[in-house]
Design an enzyme around this catalytic site. Structure first.
Site, PDB file in Angstrom:
ATOM      1  N   GLY A  54       0.766  -0.891   0.222  1.00  0.00           N
ATOM      2  CA  GLY A  54       0.142   0.213  -0.246  1.00  0.00           C
ATOM      3  C   GLY A  54       0.554   1.632  -0.009  1.00  0.00           C
TER       4      GLY A  54
ATOM      5  N   VAL B  43       8.585  -1.920  -3.578  1.00  0.00           N
ATOM      6  CA  VAL B  43       9.817  -1.664  -3.137  1.00  0.00           C
ATOM      7  C   VAL B  43      10.964  -2.354  -3.673  1.00  0.00           C
ATOM      8  CG1 VAL B  43      10.910  -3.682  -0.591  1.00  0.00           C
ATOM      9  CG2 VAL B  43       8.377  -2.753  -0.842  1.00  0.00           C
TER      10      VAL B  43
ATOM     11  N   ASP C 238      -2.287  -3.529  12.263  1.00  0.00           N
ATOM     12  CA  ASP C 238      -2.043  -3.843  10.727  1.00  0.00           C
ATOM     13  C   ASP C 238      -1.442  -5.340  10.561  1.00  0.00           C
ATOM     14  OD1 ASP C 238      -3.054  -4.428   8.933  1.00  0.00           O
ATOM     15  OD2 ASP C 238      -1.649  -3.048   7.277  1.00  0.00           O
TER      16      ASP C 238
END
Length: 440
Positions: free
Chosen positions: A134, A138, A249
């Site tokens: 999100g 990377v 999360d």
């Protein structure tokens, strides 16, 4: 006499106190003068008539001064107004600029030059890309001295913005624990915002436990170590860190594995800190990932340390079973993983939850204990869930465990689409953090 001639006559006579125009006859005009007190002023019924009264020179000067003073006040007020408007515009501009600059001022971390990151990632080449979430893509990078790093690059189209970027930097830079990912620094240049982490060669936990081939590389002792490592990391966030963090999360894709397969909790973009003895708060905007959110958080926006405990329970059951909570499919029922684990627990068949590939390395006592710990964590009511301190104790000793109560979010659901496709959902596709708006 005209009115002007009348004025001149009165002005030249010190005894004259007033004058006025006078209608004589047939349109002829005259002049009416007053000497001394103003007397014999008639009331005209149809319309008024102007009378000009001579004032003392000091009064005239006072009136003129008052007029000049009012003009001066208006002039100063206008100048102040313009200065205020200009100051506001400058402050707005400065605040916007300061918001960008303050990101680096709040950071107690090294700032990497953009050119260094560009070289380390071969100009962000596709071959260096190792994932996307999100926050954005990377990349793997190698610094000139040979150190491997992971770079999270904030996407310009990301739902997570500068606040999440600062949130992660501020929290994770102040946290030190062997089961938390280490943030090495950041890079800020113009619209570019990046976070530089230690590189985790074994990527995330979900790439192992949900992959039919790679999950065979993890025997039960290693999986049990991973469960304990995650528990210790969460305990540090909830109790031992100076910030007292609620992660919000926790999920398999946010657990990274180092060279020795030690777990490290990552992604603090939506984490929140609570002060003192506070254990939680309420929000109108629910952020997190389906399948890991506790009922009170997903429905009412109430998050607390017990929300993280619920997510940890889901993780434990996923690690034991090798199955995802949301993508779980069973031929005998339409329950999710929590419901399946609860069903086996009530039937005293919790060993049936363990992944079949663990048969050779399985420690039955530890598997049963881990399964029951997972169910204790996902109980429907927050007050029934143990603290992370209790969880760590339960996992590391042989004392009897309390009986688990009904878990939250385990009711049967319609799996028509999943059954039609004949395959279960791979949770590695669910790496993005989603945002749900509270309907209230």
């Amino acid at each position: 006499m005209t009115l002007e001639e009348c004025r001149q006559v009165c002005s030249g006579n010190c005894s004259c106190t007033a004058y006025s125009s006078l209608d004589i006859s047939n349109g002829d005009k005259g002049c009416l003068l007053w000497y001394g007190e103003l007397i014999d002023i008639r009331k005209l019924p149809e319309r008024g008539q102007d009378i000009f009264i001579k004032m003392d020179p000091s009064e005239q000067e006072s009136q003129a001064g008052s007029t000049r003073k009012k003009a001066k006040i208006l002039e100063v007020s206008f100048s102040l107004l313009m200065a205020t408007i200009l100051l506001i515009l400058i402050l707005v501009w400065y605040k916007r600029k300061k918001k960008k600059l303050k990101v680096s001022e709040d950071i107690e971390l090294p700032l990497f030059p953009f050119s260094t990151i560009t070289r380390a990632t071969n100009n962000f080449s596709f071959n260096n890309k190792i994932g996307e979430g999100g926050f954005g893509p990377v990349y793997k990078g190698v610094l000139e001295e040979g150190q491997e790093i992971a770079i999270k690059r904030l996407s310009r189209t990301s739902m997570q913005g500068i606040d999440e970027y600062k949130n992660e930097v501020i929290y994770i830079s102040k946290l030190q624990h062997r089961n938390l990912v280490r943030l090495l620094g950041c890079c800020i240049q113009g619209e570019e915002k990046m976070l530089i982490y230690e590189y985790m060669p074994n990527k995330s936990l979900d790439s192992y436990i949900f992959d039919k081939t790679k999950r065979k590389l993890l025997d039960w002792p290693k999986l049990f170590d991973i469960i304990n490592g995650i528990a210790r990391g969460i305990l540090y966030l909830h109790q031992d860190s100076r910030l007292r963090i609620i992660h919000r999360d926790l999920k398999a894709s946010n657990i990274l594995l180092d060279t020795d397969m030690n777990p490290k909790i990552s992604d603090f973009g939506i984490a929140r800190s609570v002060a003192g003895n506070d254990i939680g708060a309420k929000t109108r905007t629910v952020v997190g990932t389906h399948g890991y959110m506790s009922p009170e958080y997903a429905i009412d926006g109430i998050f607390s340390v017990k929300s993280d405990v619920f997510s940890f329970g889901v993780l434990v059951l996923e690690i034991v079973s090798g199955k995802t909570n949301r993508g779980f499919v069973h031929q005998d029922h339409n329950l999710n993983l929590l419901g399946h684990a609860w069903k086996l627990y009530k039937e005293d068949r919790s060993l049936g939850l363990a992944d079949e590939h663990l048969a050779d390395s399985c420690n039955n006592s530890q598997v049963l204990r881990s399964s029951q710990v997972g169910l204790l964590c996902v109980q429907k009511h927050p007050d029934d869930r143990p603290s992370m301190f209790s969880m760590v104790q339960m996992l590391t000793n042989e004392n009897p465990l309390p009986k688990a109560k009904e878990p939250g979010f385990f009711t049967e659901r319609n799996l028509f689409d999943e059954a039609k496709s004949g395959s279960q959902t791979n949770s590695s596709k669910n790496e993005c953090t989603i945002t749900l708006l509270d309907p209230r």
